[in-house]
Design an enzyme around this catalytic site. Structure first.
Site, PDB file in Angstrom:
ATOM      1  N   ASP A 166       2.894  65.258  13.269  1.00 10.09           N
ATOM      2  CA  ASP A 166       3.898  65.370  14.329  1.00 10.09           C
ATOM      3  C   ASP A 166       4.252  63.986  14.845  1.00 10.09           C
ATOM      4  O   ASP A 166       3.362  63.204  15.198  1.00 10.09           O
ATOM      5  CB  ASP A 166       3.363  66.200  15.501  1.00 10.09           C
ATOM      6  CG  ASP A 166       3.198  67.664  15.161  1.00 10.09           C
ATOM      7  OD1 ASP A 166       4.170  68.411  15.311  1.00 10.09           O
ATOM      8  OD2 ASP A 166       2.088  68.047  14.752  1.00 10.09           O
ATOM      9  N   HIS A 210       8.965  68.747  21.651  1.00 10.66           N
ATOM     10  CA  HIS A 210       8.368  69.678  22.608  1.00 10.66           C
ATOM     11  C   HIS A 210       7.073  69.105  23.165  1.00 10.66           C
ATOM     12  O   HIS A 210       6.535  68.128  22.653  1.00 10.66           O
ATOM     13  CB  HIS A 210       8.089  71.029  21.948  1.00 10.66           C
ATOM     14  CG  HIS A 210       7.127  70.957  20.792  1.00 10.66           C
ATOM     15  ND1 HIS A 210       7.499  70.499  19.547  1.00 10.66           N
ATOM     16  CD2 HIS A 210       5.806  71.263  20.692  1.00 10.66           C
ATOM     17  CE1 HIS A 210       6.467  70.536  18.732  1.00 10.66           C
ATOM     18  NE2 HIS A 210       5.415  70.992  19.404  1.00 10.66           N
ATOM     19  N   ASP A 225      -6.463  73.941  24.945  1.00  7.84           N
ATOM     20  CA  ASP A 225      -5.859  72.790  24.279  1.00  7.84           C
ATOM     21  C   ASP A 225      -6.685  71.543  24.579  1.00  7.84           C
ATOM     22  O   ASP A 225      -7.038  71.278  25.724  1.00  7.84           O
ATOM     23  CB  ASP A 225      -4.423  72.566  24.771  1.00  7.84           C
ATOM     24  CG  ASP A 225      -3.481  73.651  24.285  1.00  7.84           C
ATOM     25  OD1 ASP A 225      -3.902  74.439  23.427  1.00  7.84           O
ATOM     26  OD2 ASP A 225      -2.348  73.694  24.773  1.00  7.84           O
ATOM     27  N   GLU A 271       9.177  75.406  16.994  1.00  4.05           N
ATOM     28  CA  GLU A 271       9.731  76.562  16.298  1.00  4.05           C
ATOM     29  C   GLU A 271      11.105  76.946  16.852  1.00  4.05           C
ATOM     30  O   GLU A 271      11.398  76.735  18.027  1.00  4.05           O
ATOM     31  CB  GLU A 271       8.771  77.749  16.433  1.00  4.05           C
ATOM     32  CG  GLU A 271       7.413  77.487  15.815  1.00  4.05           C
ATOM     33  CD  GLU A 271       6.358  78.514  16.186  1.00  4.05           C
ATOM     34  OE1 GLU A 271       5.366  78.612  15.465  1.00  4.05           O
ATOM     35  OE2 GLU A 271       6.520  79.195  17.219  1.00  4.05           O
ATOM     36  N   LYS A 296      11.128  75.599  11.266  1.00  5.24           N
ATOM     37  CA  LYS A 296       9.991  76.519  11.341  1.00  5.24           C
ATOM     38  C   LYS A 296      10.337  77.721  12.201  1.00  5.24           C
ATOM     39  O   LYS A 296      10.839  77.578  13.316  1.00  5.24           O
ATOM     40  CB  LYS A 296       8.754  75.818  11.883  1.00  5.24           C
ATOM     41  CG  LYS A 296       7.522  76.730  11.903  1.00  5.24           C
ATOM     42  CD  LYS A 296       6.223  75.969  12.017  1.00  5.24           C
ATOM     43  CE  LYS A 296       6.065  75.330  13.362  1.00  5.24           C
ATOM     44  NZ  LYS A 296       4.719  74.721  13.518  1.00  5.24           N
ATOM     45  N   HIS A 303       4.851  89.227  15.031  1.00  3.86           N
ATOM     46  CA  HIS A 303       4.567  90.440  14.264  1.00  3.86           C
ATOM     47  C   HIS A 303       4.147  91.621  15.120  1.00  3.86           C
ATOM     48  O   HIS A 303       4.060  92.746  14.620  1.00  3.86           O
ATOM     49  CB  HIS A 303       3.472  90.154  13.237  1.00  3.86           C
ATOM     50  CG  HIS A 303       2.226  89.557  13.826  1.00  3.86           C
ATOM     51  ND1 HIS A 303       1.278  90.314  14.469  1.00  3.86           N
ATOM     52  CD2 HIS A 303       1.789  88.274  13.886  1.00  3.86           C
ATOM     53  CE1 HIS A 303       0.303  89.529  14.884  1.00  3.86           C
ATOM     54  NE2 HIS A 303       0.587  88.280  14.553  1.00  3.86           N
ATOM     55  N   THR A 330       5.431  81.171   9.364  1.00  2.77           N
ATOM     56  CA  THR A 330       4.002  81.220   9.669  1.00  2.77           C
ATOM     57  C   THR A 330       3.413  82.595   9.377  1.00  2.77           C
ATOM     58  O   THR A 330       4.101  83.504   8.929  1.00  2.77           O
ATOM     59  CB  THR A 330       3.761  80.877  11.146  1.00  2.77           C
ATOM     60  OG1 THR A 330       4.377  81.892  11.960  1.00  2.77           O
ATOM     61  CG2 THR A 330       4.347  79.530  11.499  1.00  2.77           C
ATOM     62  N   GLU A 348       2.998  78.239   6.363  1.00  2.40           N
ATOM     63  CA  GLU A 348       1.733  77.717   6.858  1.00  2.40           C
ATOM     64  C   GLU A 348       0.956  78.860   7.483  1.00  2.40           C
ATOM     65  O   GLU A 348       1.522  79.897   7.831  1.00  2.40           O
ATOM     66  CB  GLU A 348       1.958  76.602   7.881  1.00  2.40           C
ATOM     67  CG  GLU A 348       2.734  77.026   9.107  1.00  2.40           C
ATOM     68  CD  GLU A 348       3.100  75.865  10.008  1.00  2.40           C
ATOM     69  OE1 GLU A 348       2.793  75.933  11.216  1.00  2.40           O
ATOM     70  OE2 GLU A 348       3.696  74.896   9.515  1.00  2.40           O
ATOM     71  N   ASN A 349      -0.345  78.688   7.600  1.00  2.00           N
ATOM     72  CA  ASN A 349      -1.144  79.705   8.275  1.00  2.00           C
ATOM     73  C   ASN A 349      -0.981  79.573   9.783  1.00  2.00           C
ATOM     74  O   ASN A 349      -0.841  78.471  10.317  1.00  2.00           O
ATOM     75  CB  ASN A 349      -2.615  79.596   7.881  1.00  2.00           C
ATOM     76  CG  ASN A 349      -3.180  78.192   7.992  1.00  2.00           C
ATOM     77  OD1 ASN A 349      -2.605  77.241   7.479  1.00  2.00           O
ATOM     78  ND2 ASN A 349      -4.314  78.052   8.657  1.00  2.00           N
ATOM     79  N   ALA A 350      -0.994  80.712  10.465  1.00  2.00           N
ATOM     80  CA  ALA A 350      -0.804  80.710  11.913  1.00  2.00           C
ATOM     81  C   ALA A 350      -2.093  80.406  12.651  1.00  2.00           C
ATOM     82  O   ALA A 350      -2.063  79.918  13.781  1.00  2.00           O
ATOM     83  CB  ALA A 350      -0.260  82.071  12.364  1.00  2.00           C
ATOM     84  N   LEU A 351      -3.228  80.707  12.023  1.00  2.00           N
ATOM     85  CA  LEU A 351      -4.536  80.557  12.657  1.00  2.00           C
ATOM     86  C   LEU A 351      -5.494  79.875  11.686  1.00  2.00           C
ATOM     87  O   LEU A 351      -5.272  79.904  10.475  1.00  2.00           O
ATOM     88  CB  LEU A 351      -5.087  81.931  13.050  1.00  2.00           C
ATOM     89  CG  LEU A 351      -4.288  82.672  14.114  1.00  2.00           C
ATOM     90  CD1 LEU A 351      -4.647  84.146  14.121  1.00  2.00           C
ATOM     91  CD2 LEU A 351      -4.532  82.064  15.479  1.00  2.00           C
ATOM     92  N   ARG A 385      -5.735  73.310   9.997  1.00  2.00           N
ATOM     93  CA  ARG A 385      -5.423  71.908  10.133  1.00  2.00           C
ATOM     94  C   ARG A 385      -6.651  71.120   9.750  1.00  2.00           C
ATOM     95  O   ARG A 385      -7.754  71.663   9.701  1.00  2.00           O
ATOM     96  CB  ARG A 385      -4.980  71.679  11.588  1.00  2.00           C
ATOM     97  CG  ARG A 385      -5.199  70.379  12.202  1.00  2.00           C
ATOM     98  CD  ARG A 385      -4.722  70.277  13.648  1.00  2.00           C
ATOM     99  NE  ARG A 385      -3.702  71.155  14.158  1.00  2.00           N
ATOM    100  CZ  ARG A 385      -2.400  70.856  14.210  1.00  2.00           C
ATOM    101  NH1 ARG A 385      -2.000  69.676  13.771  1.00  2.00           N
ATOM    102  NH2 ARG A 385      -1.546  71.706  14.693  1.00  2.00           N
TER     103      ARG A 385
END
Length: 568
Positions: free
Chosen positions: A147, A187, A195, A280, A388, A393, A435, A476-479, A512
């Site tokens: 990023d 952002h 975080d 996103e 992205k 879901h 994602t 990409e994976n969300a988690l 990550r």
């Protein structure tokens, strides 16, 4: 990825073996200390900075047969209340797997840590990073994603950019012959429970916001969200004489000029342009900072004066001035669809007013992407550009798809809300990055049956909307994902079985880089996953036998046997 305002997010360290693991990676593992951690088979809540979709990630598979790879655990498959001095156990799934040997090569990238560049724009712990990148390179990872934070680079003064830390990072990546995916991150990072990194918007932007808070997205109760700027100021000169899209363009153009040699040498393979919260293309409809918890439907975010002005113009053009308002019966962040007059079956979402409002709300999202990508193509001509989309879901199996509607995706059961977005991306030659490709619907139903979620159905719809207009699709994976079951789900989505057109993902980015990923058994699983994404054979594949039973094709990773192929 949703979190409660009272929960801290736990990241599961999948345990490594207590004895040495015989693998092609054994010589690399000396760089990392294997960690023994307490293991629990109860569900855990995960979070990742800038992602807040809640799921239950469990050590054991929901279905299937597992075997122990050590003899030290007396509990077998039962719940374990582990002590710190307990020997770690890792379990391998006895689930059938596809053989991806000879399938198309899908590049694999790894996201770098959020705090890899500090607020002074200096590279953090470069020696550790170099060692980690060398190990990633040794298993043929294609590159890394990073990023480029607006709040760091243009922190204090408009159009004064500091790229120093990024230049050093890019040079390291170049020397190791890796590729770069770079995110233009407009952002805020952080500000939510759990975080560990906080990167705000530029100081000069926040000073403007103190005098004019209307530059931020706003909910019905008037709560501002400083995570990103409202799309209502895309064409408003409220940022010291510039519009928001002009500010974004100047930033992108500065980046392109500063790092010209990395474009020319092909090191920068892709630019992902941030378009909203978490980078996103969506409204910030489910902010944890405002108390949202999974699986709440979220709230519409259109109550700043600029977006309300746009809504008034749309209502006037339609000839119904009394429609210049947001829905008054859409519930709150943690409502369920059936509790509201707007989203319930037969609710106002499908009325004349509801269709007008949702068309306008979703079109604002599409128009924002259209404006930003027109300028991004000027800044990055000749470079792959991507956008992205988040995987909303939950409530997918209801008629209204309420959580998608509040996020700006007009995708009720009687309308395809992703086709117009795909058409906009096609117009600008932009790739789609989606994602949640690792999530399984059966797990969601077991963990949160009330959410009526269907991540697999959503992934299939979105990928096909993009493929139908012939744009590149990455994911990409969300988690966080460390287990074979999750990797197998990613592979299935990356390379659909028996697709008559041979469609597949253009790239995959893993979320990550961390000590957990690099730890013993986790890293061996990741190496195996990378090989299969690249279309290479792996020695420990399990496939169906002719009788439909699951068969282990090679018992020992050291033997180097190719997988045995069985006809079904």
């Amino acid at each position: 990825m949703a979190i409660s305002s009272t929960q801290f997010c736990d990241i599961l360290r999948a345990p490594g073996a207590s004895s040495p693991i015989t693998s092609s990676l054994s010589h690399k593992q000396t760089l990392f200390t294997s960690q023994r951690v307490p293991v629990t088979f109860h569900s855990l809540t995960y979070c990742n900075a800038c992602r807040f979709k809640r799921t239950q990630f469990r050590t054991l598979a929901a279905i299937g047969e597992w075997e122990e790879e050590t003899e030290d655990d007396p509990h077998g498959g039962d719940s374990v209340d582990a002590a710190d001095d307990m020997k770690a156990v890792h379990l391998a799934p006895k689930l059938p797997e596809r053989d991806f040997a000879g399938t198309p090569y899908v590049p694999v990238y790894v996201m770098l840590p959020l705090g890899i560049i500090d607020m002074s724009c200096e590279l953090v712990d470069p020696e550790i990073l170099v060692n980690q990148l060398k190990i990633l390179k040794s298993i043929n990872v294609d590159g890394v994603m990073v990023d480029c934070w607006w709040g760091i680079v243009e922190a204090h003064t408009p159009q004064v950019y500091n790229w120093s830390g990024y230049r050093r990072l890019f040079q390291i990546v170049h020397e190791l012959e890796l590729k770069l995916q770079v995110v233009m991150s407009f952002h805020e990072c952080g500000g939510n429970v759990g975080d560990d990194v906080h990167i705000p918007l530029p100081q000069w932007v926040m000073e403007i916001g103190q005098n004019n808070p209307e530059i931020y997205f706003t909910d019905r109760e008037g709560r501002r969200n400083s995570e990103c700027l409202t799309w209502g100021i895309d064409k408003e000169r409220v940022l010291r004489g510039r519009t928001a899209v002009e500010v974004y363009f100047d930033y992108m153009r500065s980046f392109r000029v500063e790092f010209n040699e990395f474009f020319v040498d092909g090191i920068i393979a892709e630019i992902e342009v941030g378009l909203g919260p978490c980078g996103e293309l969506r409204y910030p409809s489910y902010p944890a900072k405002h108390g949202w918890k999974y699986p709440g439907i979220g709230e519409f975010q259109c109550y700043d004066k600029y977006l309300m002005k746009s809504l008034s113009k749309a209502a006037e053009a339609r000839g119904h001035l009394f429609w210049a308002r947001g829905p008054g019966n859409a519930g709150s962040y943690n409502s369920t669809p059936h509790e509201t007059g707007f989203f319930r079956d037969g609710g106002e979402y499908d009325s004349y007013y509801g269709r007008f409002f949702l068309n306008w709300y979703s079109q604002v999202l599409i128009d924002h992407g259209d404006r930003v990508f027109a300028l991004a193509n000027l800044a990055f001509e000749g470079t792959c550009i991507s956008a992205k989309l988040s995987g909303i879901h939950w409530w997918y199996k209801t008629a209204s798809h309420a959580a998608e509607l509040t996020a700006g995706f007009y995708n009720p059961s009687n309308r395809d809300g992703y086709a117009p977005i795909a058409a906009m991306l096609k117009k600008h030659g932009v790739a789609l990055n989606f994602t949640c490709v690792e999530l399984r619907t059966v797990d969601q139903h077991e963990d949160f049956p009330e959410a009526l979620a269907d991540p697999e159905g959503l992934v299939w719809q979105v990928l096909n909307a993009a493929w139908d207009v012939s744009i590149l699709v990455a994911s990409e994976n969300a988690l966080p994902c460390y287990d074979r079951e999750g990797y197998n789900k990613i592979l299935e989505n990356a390379k659909p079985l028996n697709d008559p057109d041979g469609r597949h993902l253009s790239a995959f980015t893993y979320l990550r880089l961390s000590p957990v990923l690099m730890d013993g058994h986790n890293f061996i699983e990741f190496e195996r996953f990378v090989k299969r994404m690249h279309g290479e054979a792996v020695p420990d594949l399990r496939v169906y036998t002719t009788e439909g039973n699951k068969e282990e094709c090679s018992k020992n990773h050291d033997e180097g046997h190719l997988p045995i192929r069985f006809d079904t």
